[in-house]
Design an enzyme around this catalytic site. Structure first.
Site: not given
Length: 343
Positions: A79, A148
């Protein structure tokens, strides 16, 4: 309340003048990416798993086949690298749409977001525009693992230099995403994955955009204002229909910049305010909304502001996830609390 609330009850829009298609929210995202890449050759998407498999939610399905691997960039699992590279590409004149698979996965990229993405325009005295839209799935309700299911938009709301946008219906998703991609400043586009496939809606096939700095009044009312966004909008609407009161449901949709005037106008008129969001209670956007109302509309209030939110704990495991997330019942309780309050 069912997870799939009738989308028609969440929004009315004029679709009589154009051809429409019945699609869900994640399909609206996919169609918008196709539309914007076809419209503008400088638009590129990037992220891991977005290529051959079309993303874990299939939001990028078909893009690689249509536009090739120079515009649909399947990246390594990094990321930090995704955002850093995207900022450089945006500075070079590209219009970049990176995907962060889950909001909880954005933390490794936090440095690039804070040091490069949001400050580059200011650091260069306005010479470097960063037309970059970070798509980020957020929120709980899908029984996923830790990291998540995060709803930590507060980190980004506290940060100047980036818009934070969150749709609640397929129609909103298409119009807001198109507007975000065309905008010349950074946008963090929060996608509520719990309602990715939470019901279909008639959406125009033609291009359209929606304002990035205005609230949407979902349902007009006279007794209490409910401020909410994303997956919580349908809970607020259902709660409003279940109580003996005239409830105005306001979809914030632009979390930053906040449409302060519209929020205050609604609360001043109804005299009561409830905020519903799934983020943790402390320092969630509800705290700022409550402060704004108390600072500028205290003399109009008939009851203190009430919040129905997530709890100040880590997002829990599968077995108690439903107890953590605000729902229709908790929204209804908050509405009834302000309606029954007496000074």
């Amino acid at each position: 309340m069912s997870d799939i609330y009738p989308v028609e009850a969440l929004e009315a829009h004029d679709a009589d003048e154009t051809e429409t298609e019945d699609i869900d929210l994640v399909t609206a995202v996919n169609h918008t990416l196709h539309q914007e890449m076809g419209r503008d050759d400088t638009v590129r998407v990037m992220g891991y798993d977005i290529g051959p498999i079309g993303g874990v939610y299939r939001a990028t399905e078909g893009l690689l086949e249509e536009y090739g691997d120079e515009r649909v960039i399947d990246t390594p699992l990094s990321e930090n690298g995704i955002i850093g590279t995207a900022v450089g590409m945006a500075m070079a004149g590209e219009r970049i749409v990176p995907e962060i698979q889950f909001m909880g996965f954005s933390y490794p990229a936090f440095g690039q977001i804070m040091y490069a993405l949001v400050k580059m325009y200011d650091r260069t005295g306005g010479d470097a525009e960063i037309p970059l839209t970070v798509r980020m799935a957020y929120g709980g309700g899908v029984k996923a693992l830790e990291y998540h299911q995060e709803s930590t938009e507060t980190y980004y709301l506290h940060t100047p230099g980036v818009r934070v946008v969150c749709p609640s219906t397929p129609y909103q998703a298409k119009g807001l995403l198109a507007a975000s991609i065309r905008h010349d400043d950074p946008v963090l586009f929060m996608e509520p994955k719990k309602i990715y496939r939470g019901g279909e809606q008639s959406v125009p096939t033609d291009e359209y955009t929606l304002p990035l700095d205005e609230v949407r009044v979902v349902h007009e009312g006279e007794d209490v204002t409910v401020l909410t966004w994303g997956a919580m909008v349908r809970h607020a609407v259902a709660a409003g229909e279940a109580v003996d009161a005239s409830v105005e449901v306001v979809d914030i949709r632009s979390l930053s910049p906040l449409d302060v005037d519209a929020v205050l106008e609604s609360v001043k008129r109804t005299g009561r305010c409830v905020v519903v969001h799934e983020a943790r209670r402390t320092l969630g956007l509800g705290a700022e909304l409550s402060a704004l109302v108390n600072e500028y509309a205290l003399d109009r209030l008939k009851a203190p502001v009430k919040r129905a939110t997530g709890y100040d704990v880590h997002f829990p495991g599968h077995d108690i996830e439903d107890d953590y997330l605000p729902d229709e019942e908790r929204a209804r309780y908050a509405i009834e609390a302000v309606m029954n309050y007496e000074f």
